[in-house]
Design an enzyme around this catalytic site. Structure first.
Site, PDB file in Angstrom:
ATOM      1  N   ASP A  69      44.561  41.730  15.816  1.00  0.00           N
ATOM      2  CA  ASP A  69      43.339  41.820  16.621  1.00  0.00           C
ATOM      3  C   ASP A  69      43.521  42.764  17.808  1.00  0.00           C
ATOM      4  O   ASP A  69      44.240  42.450  18.751  1.00  0.00           O
ATOM      5  CB  ASP A  69      42.954  40.428  17.117  1.00  0.00           C
ATOM      6  CG  ASP A  69      41.586  40.387  17.773  1.00  0.00           C
ATOM      7  OD1 ASP A  69      40.945  41.449  17.883  1.00  0.00           O
ATOM      8  OD2 ASP A  69      41.165  39.295  18.185  1.00  0.00           O
ATOM      9  N   ASP A 101      37.275  48.417  17.400  1.00  0.00           N
ATOM     10  CA  ASP A 101      37.736  47.032  17.321  1.00  0.00           C
ATOM     11  C   ASP A 101      38.066  46.642  15.891  1.00  0.00           C
ATOM     12  O   ASP A 101      37.205  46.728  15.005  1.00  0.00           O
ATOM     13  CB  ASP A 101      36.664  46.110  17.893  1.00  0.00           C
ATOM     14  CG  ASP A 101      37.105  44.658  17.927  1.00  0.00           C
ATOM     15  OD1 ASP A 101      38.303  44.407  18.145  1.00  0.00           O
ATOM     16  OD2 ASP A 101      36.260  43.775  17.729  1.00  0.00           O
TER      17      ASP A 101
END
Length: 494
Positions: free
Chosen positions: A142, A371
């Site tokens: 992440d 992201d």
């Protein structure tokens, strides 16, 4: 309006969740200098067949929650400019030290990554080897998270610890955990230390300190109600180098989560923090390997058994077979710990869209971030409306099915659809670089005979997000030392 039969609708709701699944694949055999982390896709069935059943609404819900969390984090960052400046300086000093020490090295590291599709979420999993001797855990990769933590079992002395140990055994009975007691390199941080009280405050360290040498504890909260509660520690992480040898990184900050809950971690043993912050694993590892990391996202319909890597260090340029590397400025430490870029605008079919310039101002109320944890691409309203309108003009022959699937606004019966008729979307960066994703990355497959426009609206003012589906079939290089983002079209095949 094109109608769908009940069976077709049912199949759609099972299969459409593949929209949120991407496999990161960076080729094996990277040349001189790279660390690879293997990603796992959550929804793959490992058979090579198309996906057959996925919780679509659940995945849409997660993406919406993540977008809200990003907005909240960015809003807080706008009021913490002094702290952000200090944080950037510390990271730069750390990078300068490591990069200076390793500047003559060409060896890079790799960690295995595989599709995490079968776990029911559109994220990527990394095989992480931690401890002495090394134990393997599987973590969500992440770029929007700061803390690296894993489900963990750690015993201590005293009646209170024995009682807590029984509870932990119940918590982890059905999960893979890191056994801290079996690692000779596991060292907790004292709760009385400045590291605990000050440096780790942004990672939700707790104020309680029964005795000076008790471990520094955390209660790491996520916006969807998920949480991880545990202890901070320093540990040893093992990389396999591209030379075939192994390298150990010592004193890496990790979280030993004695309990965790929530859908954010489904199918994984924790989270690998790859954000740009003082104690993230990305900054720690990339600094050791020439200050950069990279990944390549294969087609999001790829099955679980497609192998890939997260690379720490230099990637092999010869693997970029479909296009040359382009570079743009990587804006660090401005939009919180996210990886931001300076965008000039978006074009469709070669024509620039009428989007206000403040939409992309990272120093104002807008901006754009890259992201890995978001599946779909979210655009703030001043950009969302023009982009959707421009693409829909090319789909006039395909009526909107008006499906009730949350934020996905336009899905259509794709019988007769030819993606070559769709004008290309392009992101134009302020310094002249241009990212042109494949049509399949924004007119995405939902079910047999059904496609959707893969954008979701975001509130304005706020920042837009390029999600992992938009990034697919491209190699992405995050060069922290030189503050630049590299990208190139690639098959991402092994």
């Amino acid at each position: 309006m094109v109608e769908m039969c009940s069976d077709q609708r049912a199949l759609l709701f099972h299969v459409l969740t593949i929209l949120f699944i991407t496999v990161v694949s960076v080729q094996q055999g990277y040349g001189n200098g790279s660390v690879k982390l293997e990603l796992i896709h959550r929804h793959g069935n490992g058979t090579g067949r198309k996906w057959s059943s996925f919780p679509l609404r659940q995945l849409l819900h997660r993406d919406a929650i993540r977008l809200a969390a990003i907005s909240e984090k960015l809003s807080m960052a706008k009021t913490e400019s002094i702290a952000a400046t200090t944080s950037r300086r510390r990271i730069q000093e750390s990078n300068a030290y490591y990069f200076s020490a390793c500047k003559n090295g060409t060896v890079s590291g790799q960690l295995p990554m595989h599709s995490g599709a079968d776990a029911g979420a559109g994220q990527y999993f990394v095989h992480f080897r931690v401890g002495s001797p090394a134990q393997r855990v599987v973590l969500v990769a992440d770029t929007g998270s700061d803390l690296t933590w894993m489900n963990c079992k750690y015993s201590c002395h005293g009646v209170r610890c024995r009682r807590r140990k029984k509870k932990k055994e119940r918590d982890f009975r059905k999960r893979r955990v890191f056994l801290a007691d079996h690692s000779s390199s596991f060292r907790t941080l004292p709760c009385s230390s400045a590291m605990c009280k000050v440096d780790l405050a942004n990672l939700f360290s707790l104020a309680r300190c029964p005795s000076p040498m008790d471990p520094c504890a955390y209660d790491y909260r996520y916006s969807d109600g998920s949480a991880a509660v545990g202890l901070f520690a320093n540990e040893t992480v093992t990389f396999r180098l591209t030379t075939g040898r192994k390298l150990k990184l010592h004193n890496v900050l990790v979280g030993c989560s004695e309990s965790s809950r929530g859908e954010s971690f489904q199918g994984a043993d924790g989270v690998m923090g790859l954000a740009y912050s003082n104690h993230s694993f990305a900054v720690t590892a990339a600094a050791r390997f020439r200050g950069k990391f990279s990944y390549c996202l294969v087609d999001h319909l790829s099955p679980k058994n497609v192998s890939s890597y997260l690379i720490f260090g230099s990637h092999d340029e010869s693997r970029v077979t479909l296009g040359r590397m382009r570079y743009t400025e990587l804006v660090l430490g401005v939009l919180s710990s996210f990886y931001a870029v300076n965008l000039r605008g978006i074009s469709v079919g070669g024509s620039m869209l009428d989007i206000p310039t403040e939409t992309w101002d990272v120093n104002g109320v807008g901006g754009l971030i890259i992201d890995s944890g978001s599946s779909l691409t979210s655009l703030v309203q001043p950009a969302y409306q023009p982009v959707m309108a421009a693409i829909r003009l090319t789909l006039l022959n395909f009526a909107n099915l008006n499906l009730d699937i949350g934020p996905l606004e336009y899905c259509f019966n794709s019988t007769g659809f030819d993606e070559s008729a769709v004008p290309r979307l392009a992101f134009h960066f302020a310094d002249g670089a241009r990212f042109e994703p494949h049509v399949k990355s924004y007119v995405i497959d939902a079910a047999p005979g059904v496609k959707c426009l893969g954008f979701v609206p975001a509130a304005w003012p706020g920042s837009s997000v390029i999600g992992n589906i938009m990034q697919q079939n491209h190699l992405w290089e995050f060069d922290i030392v030189n503050r630049r983002l590299g990208f190139a079209a690639s098959s991402c095949s092994t």
